[in-house]
Design an enzyme around this catalytic site. Structure first.
Site, PDB file in Angstrom:
ATOM      1  N   GLY A  38       0.893  -1.346  -0.117  1.00 55.30           N
ATOM      2  CA  GLY A  38       0.031  -0.095   0.024  1.00 55.30           C
ATOM      3  C   GLY A  38       0.903   1.294  -0.082  1.00 55.30           C
ATOM      4  O   GLY A  38       2.175   1.320   0.263  1.00 55.30           O
TER       5      GLY A  38
ATOM      6  N   ALA B 242      -3.893   0.138   6.180  1.00 57.96           N
ATOM      7  CA  ALA B 242      -5.131  -0.552   6.371  1.00 57.96           C
ATOM      8  C   ALA B 242      -5.916   0.520   5.603  1.00 57.96           C
ATOM      9  O   ALA B 242      -5.621   1.606   5.444  1.00 57.96           O
ATOM     10  CB  ALA B 242      -5.485  -0.730   7.543  1.00 57.96           C
TER      11      ALA B 242
ATOM     12  N   GLY C  98      -5.551  -3.162  -2.165  1.00 57.81           N
ATOM     13  CA  GLY C  98      -4.427  -3.550  -3.107  1.00 57.81           C
ATOM     14  C   GLY C  98      -4.730  -5.015  -3.466  1.00 57.81           C
ATOM     15  O   GLY C  98      -3.729  -5.166  -4.407  1.00 57.81           O
TER      16      GLY C  98
ATOM     17  N   GLU D  37      -0.960 -10.742   3.118  1.00 57.98           N
ATOM     18  CA  GLU D  37      -0.857  -9.693   4.225  1.00 57.98           C
ATOM     19  C   GLU D  37      -0.964 -10.732   5.500  1.00 57.98           C
ATOM     20  O   GLU D  37      -0.267 -10.493   6.782  1.00 57.98           O
ATOM     21  CB  GLU D  37      -1.620  -8.643   4.208  1.00 57.98           C
ATOM     22  CG  GLU D  37      -0.962  -7.849   3.219  1.00 57.98           C
ATOM     23  CD  GLU D  37      -1.911  -6.420   2.759  1.00 57.98           C
ATOM     24  OE1 GLU D  37      -1.475  -5.638   1.793  1.00 57.98           O
ATOM     25  OE2 GLU D  37      -3.125  -6.622   3.063  1.00 57.98           O
TER      26      GLU D  37
ATOM     27  N   LYS E 155      -8.552   6.967   7.830  1.00 57.44           N
ATOM     28  CA  LYS E 155      -8.801   5.441   7.845  1.00 57.44           C
ATOM     29  C   LYS E 155      -9.461   5.137   9.172  1.00 57.44           C
ATOM     30  O   LYS E 155      -9.786   4.016   9.291  1.00 57.44           O
ATOM     31  CB  LYS E 155      -7.359   4.787   7.793  1.00 57.44           C
ATOM     32  CG  LYS E 155      -6.568   4.888   6.453  1.00 57.44           C
ATOM     33  CD  LYS E 155      -7.369   4.908   5.233  1.00 57.44           C
ATOM     34  CE  LYS E 155      -6.637   4.850   4.010  1.00 57.44           C
ATOM     35  NZ  LYS E 155      -5.860   5.828   3.777  1.00 57.44           N
TER      36      LYS E 155
END
Length: 219
Positions: A29, A84, A98, A104, A122
């Site tokens: 990310g 995140a 992504g 992950e 976020k």
């Protein structure tokens, strides 16, 4: 500097406090990319080995001269650094924007310390505004989709396959009231490889980047 940069800085300052050799896992990310580009080279002398969550991250690590180790469930990571898409008040996450949430989560499971780095946007009260990614076995697609429709009628398949050559679907219009229960339920559906809820393996620390600094939230 940006909020994302300051979040990455927070992870670096946390990890750099020690002097021992470390094994690191790196997520996928834009915020994690900033950590890799600006701060990982400063830790080079302490890094014993590094693990990657995606082809994209592996390419970036290679560009900075890091040799990526093959995933091994028997290896314990000292730190796993990742971003995140959403973080709730109990540090449960939605990840996978992504398309790398399956790999992950493998790294998060074997990490002694999962450090999540995000910007303020976020942070949410309840997960679910961001679509929930689910990786599905390409050979069990239709049956699995039928089961997932009890959670949402608005399910969209991405054009690109995952790094593992599976389909990725995004569940829209689905508020996740009980992340742990929902993660367990979806994982039990035949054909689901993994779901982008990180409640069972949520981070120990979330670092939230601010305009001029960062703040730590610990579980």
């Amino acid at each position: 500097m940006s909020e994302k940069y300051n979040a990455a800085l927070g992870a670096y300052e946390l990890i750099s406090k020690g002097e021992d050799q470390i094994i690191l896992g790196i997520g996928t990310g834009s915020t994690t990319d900033l950590f890799t580009e600006h701060f990982l080279p400063k830790l080079r002398k302490r890094i014993n080995s590094v693990f990657s969550s995606s082809n994209r991250t592996t390419n970036l690590l290679n560009n900075f001269g890091f040799q990526v180790s093959d995933y091994d469930p028997e290896v314990n990571l000292d730190f796993y650094v990742d971003g995140a898409d959403e973080v709730d008040e109990n540090l449960n996450l939605i990840k996978g924007g992504g398309g790398a949430h399956t790999n992950e989560k493998k790294l998060a499971k074997i990490a002694e310390s999962f450090i999540c780095i995000v910007d303020e946007s976020k942070i949410v009260q309840t997960l679910g505004k961001f679509p929930l990614p689910i990786e599905i076995d390409i050979n069990q697609n239709e049956k699995t989709l039928f089961e997932l429709k009890k959670y949402s009628k608005n399910i969209v398949r991405r054009e690109l396959l995952s790094d593992n050559n599976n389909y990725i679907y995004d569940l829209h219009d689905f508020k996740i009231i009980d992340p742990n229960k929902t993660e367990t339920e979806i994982l039990s559906i035949t054909g689901v490889i993994d779901v982008g809820i990180f409640a069972i393996n949520k981070p120990r620390i979330v670092i939230v980047g601010e305009n001029s600094s960062y703040r730590l939230i610990e579980s």
